[in-house]
Write an enzyme that holds these catalytic residues in place. Sequence first.
Site, mmCIF file in Angstrom:
data_model
loop_
_atom_site.group_PDB
_atom_site.id
_atom_site.type_symbol
_atom_site.label_atom_id
_atom_site.label_comp_id
_atom_site.label_asym_id
_atom_site.label_seq_id
_atom_site.Cartn_x
_atom_site.Cartn_y
_atom_site.Cartn_z
ATOM 1 N N LYS A 22 0.831 -1.210 0.000
ATOM 2 C CA LYS A 22 0.000 0.000 0.000
ATOM 3 C C LYS A 22 0.861 1.255 0.000
ATOM 4 O O LYS A 22 0.621 2.194 -0.758
ATOM 5 C CB LYS A 22 -0.910 0.006 1.226
ATOM 6 C CG LYS A 22 -1.733 1.281 1.379
ATOM 7 C CD LYS A 22 -2.466 1.325 2.692
ATOM 8 C CE LYS A 22 -1.607 1.916 3.779
ATOM 9 N NZ LYS A 22 -2.084 3.184 4.330
ATOM 10 N N ASN A 23 1.875 1.273 0.854
ATOM 11 C CA ASN A 23 2.669 2.491 1.029
ATOM 12 C C ASN A 23 3.637 2.749 -0.125
ATOM 13 O O ASN A 23 4.295 3.787 -0.155
ATOM 14 C CB ASN A 23 3.431 2.441 2.355
ATOM 15 C CG ASN A 23 2.501 2.596 3.549
ATOM 16 O OD1 ASN A 23 1.402 3.127 3.429
ATOM 17 N ND2 ASN A 23 2.938 2.116 4.697
ATOM 18 N N ARG A 93 -4.429 10.468 4.566
ATOM 19 C CA ARG A 93 -3.327 11.411 4.647
ATOM 20 C C ARG A 93 -2.429 11.368 3.413
ATOM 21 O O ARG A 93 -1.879 12.392 2.990
ATOM 22 C CB ARG A 93 -2.499 11.111 5.900
ATOM 23 C CG ARG A 93 -1.317 12.030 6.006
ATOM 24 C CD ARG A 93 -0.476 11.827 7.237
ATOM 25 N NE ARG A 93 0.686 12.681 7.110
ATOM 26 C CZ ARG A 93 0.674 13.981 7.314
ATOM 27 N NH1 ARG A 93 -0.443 14.580 7.643
ATOM 28 N NH2 ARG A 93 1.774 14.702 7.166
ATOM 29 N N CYS A 117 -5.487 8.511 9.770
ATOM 30 C CA CYS A 117 -5.560 7.878 11.077
ATOM 31 C C CYS A 117 -5.312 8.874 12.200
ATOM 32 O O CYS A 117 -4.536 9.810 12.059
ATOM 33 C CB CYS A 117 -4.538 6.750 11.184
ATOM 34 S SG CYS A 117 -4.990 5.269 10.275
ATOM 35 N N ARG A 122 0.915 14.737 12.234
ATOM 36 C CA ARG A 122 1.916 14.464 11.193
ATOM 37 C C ARG A 122 1.928 15.678 10.267
ATOM 38 O O ARG A 122 1.340 15.674 9.194
ATOM 39 C CB ARG A 122 1.556 13.173 10.448
ATOM 40 C CG ARG A 122 1.689 11.949 11.345
ATOM 41 C CD ARG A 122 1.552 10.665 10.582
ATOM 42 N NE ARG A 122 0.154 10.328 10.348
ATOM 43 C CZ ARG A 122 -0.235 9.235 9.712
ATOM 44 N NH1 ARG A 122 0.640 8.391 9.231
ATOM 45 N NH2 ARG A 122 -1.514 8.988 9.536
ATOM 46 N N ASP A 306 4.776 0.739 12.133
ATOM 47 C CA ASP A 306 3.584 0.054 11.627
ATOM 48 C C ASP A 306 3.490 -1.402 12.098
ATOM 49 O O ASP A 306 2.488 -2.067 11.836
ATOM 50 C CB ASP A 306 3.548 0.098 10.096
ATOM 51 C CG ASP A 306 3.045 1.432 9.572
ATOM 52 O OD1 ASP A 306 2.601 2.261 10.380
ATOM 53 O OD2 ASP A 306 3.105 1.644 8.344
ATOM 54 N N VAL A 328 8.027 7.268 17.035
ATOM 55 C CA VAL A 328 7.669 7.898 15.762
ATOM 56 C C VAL A 328 6.408 8.748 15.892
ATOM 57 O O VAL A 328 6.362 9.903 15.457
ATOM 58 C CB VAL A 328 7.505 6.840 14.656
ATOM 59 C CG1 VAL A 328 7.124 7.497 13.334
ATOM 60 C CG2 VAL A 328 8.798 6.037 14.502
ATOM 61 N N ARG A 398 -8.413 -0.339 4.871
ATOM 62 C CA ARG A 398 -7.528 0.646 4.250
ATOM 63 C C ARG A 398 -6.154 0.053 3.955
ATOM 64 O O ARG A 398 -5.437 0.563 3.091
ATOM 65 C CB ARG A 398 -7.360 1.873 5.169
ATOM 66 C CG ARG A 398 -8.614 2.716 5.331
ATOM 67 C CD ARG A 398 -8.347 3.938 6.194
ATOM 68 N NE ARG A 398 -7.141 4.619 5.719
ATOM 69 C CZ ARG A 398 -6.141 5.030 6.509
ATOM 70 N NH1 ARG A 398 -6.201 4.811 7.804
ATOM 71 N NH2 ARG A 398 -5.105 5.644 6.003
#
Length: 421
Positions: A22-23, A93, A117, A122, A306, A328, A398
Site C-alpha cells: 500500500k505504502n 493522509r 488515522c 503528522r 507500523d 515515531v 484501508r
Amino acid sequence: MEKLIIQGNHPLNGEIKISGAKNATLPILAASLLSEAPIQVSNIPHLQDVTTIVSLLGQIGVNITLDERTNIEINAKELCSFHAPYELVRTMRASILVLGPLLSRLGEAEVSLPGGCAIGTRPVDQHLKGLQAMGAEIQIEKGYIKAKAKRLRGASIVMDIVTVTGTENIMMAATLAKGQTIIHNAAREPEVTDLANFLNTLGAKIKGAGTSTIIIDGVDHLTGGSYHVLPDRIETGTYLAAAAITRGKIKLKNTRPDLLESVLLKLEEAGAFIDTGTDWVSLDMKGQRPRAVNVSTAPFPAFPTDMQAQMMALNTVAEGSGVITETVFENRFMHVQELQRMGANIALKGNTAICMGIDNLHGAPVMATDLRASASLVLAGLAAHGETTINRIYHIDRGYECIEEKLAQLGARIHRMPEGN
C-alpha cells in the site's frame, strides 16, 4: 459498517500470497501525474486507500483502467484540474502526495490539508519547506495548501525530521524541476526506493534512494512504462506475528524478507523458527508459547512503527514481560485500552508500554481506532479463548487486502458481518 467475528485459540497453518505494498502503491499512483504517456502498474492491492487515490486522480482528469487482477493503466495526458478536494483528502493522509506532482507538472496545485488515522500529528511543514526552497509560492487558506511556480528549480534541502511522504513529495516535484535537487536526511524506507525506481523507469534521473541523501537531476518530461509494485512488508510482518501469537506454522509467498529484517530478528527472539528465500518466508513456533520481546520503533531500517501494535499483541500472551517504546508517533497506543478489555496486562508510561504476558486472553467486543491497531486486535482475537468482535473495521480495509479470507486460508475461524447483526 461491518465487523469481524473471530473464534480464537486455533493455530494458523498453511500458505498464502502477500499483496503489493500500500505504502508504495499510493505514491506511485500519485507520481503518474508527472507523465503525459500511458503507464501500466501491476501488483496493486485491492484496498480502500487505493480506491480513494484512484477517485482523486479521476477528479483531476486522469484516465484510469483497472483489469480483473487490479492491474492499472493510467493516462494523465489531459489533466483538467489542480484541485484536490477536502472530501477525498480528509479520509487519507497520503493524498498530500499529489501536491508535488501537480505543482511540478501544472505549475499550480490546490490540495486540502490531509486527514487519515488519528495516531498523532503528522505536519506537512517539511513538504512545504522543501517546495518553497525550490521556488514555490505557498499560502494556506481555508484549509487548503495553494502552491504556484512557473517551473520549480533544483535546491539543496535538509529535512528537519525523517519523513517518508515529505521525502516522496519533494522527490516527485524535483523530477521535472530545472537543475539538481539534493534531499538531505531523506527517508530510507523501501517504499521510497520503489517510488524512485518507478520514476527512473519513466526516464527520471534519481540516485541515492534507500540512503539518507537522494540526488535528483531534473528532466524536461517523463515517458510511459510498466512497473510492478514491491510486496507489502507490513502485511508480511502482520501474518508472521499472527502465526507466532497462535503458535502456528505458515509460509508466505510473493514477498521480500530482506525488507523486514528487524521484524524477523524480533520474531526469532520471541522463539520463532524462521526460514527465508528470495521471495518467501516461513515461520514455525513448533507449538510453543512465544517469549516477550522489547521493541523500540524508529525509521527504516530499524523496527517499523507500523508493526508496533502487532508486537504488543504478541507480548500480551508471551512468557515474561516486554517493553515497547514508540518514538515515531505520539498517540499510537490507542489499542492498549482495547487489548486490556481482553485481559491484557499493560501499563503505559508516556511513550512506553510495559506488558506482562498472561496465559490466555479472553474474547470480547473491541473497537478498531486506526489501521495497525485494527491488526493488533485481529491478532489478539486469533489467540484469545472464546469469541472476539472487532467493530469499525473500515480502518483495516484501508491497509489489508481480504484479511479474513487470507486468515481463513490459514485455518482461522473468522468471518465478516454487518454491524448491528
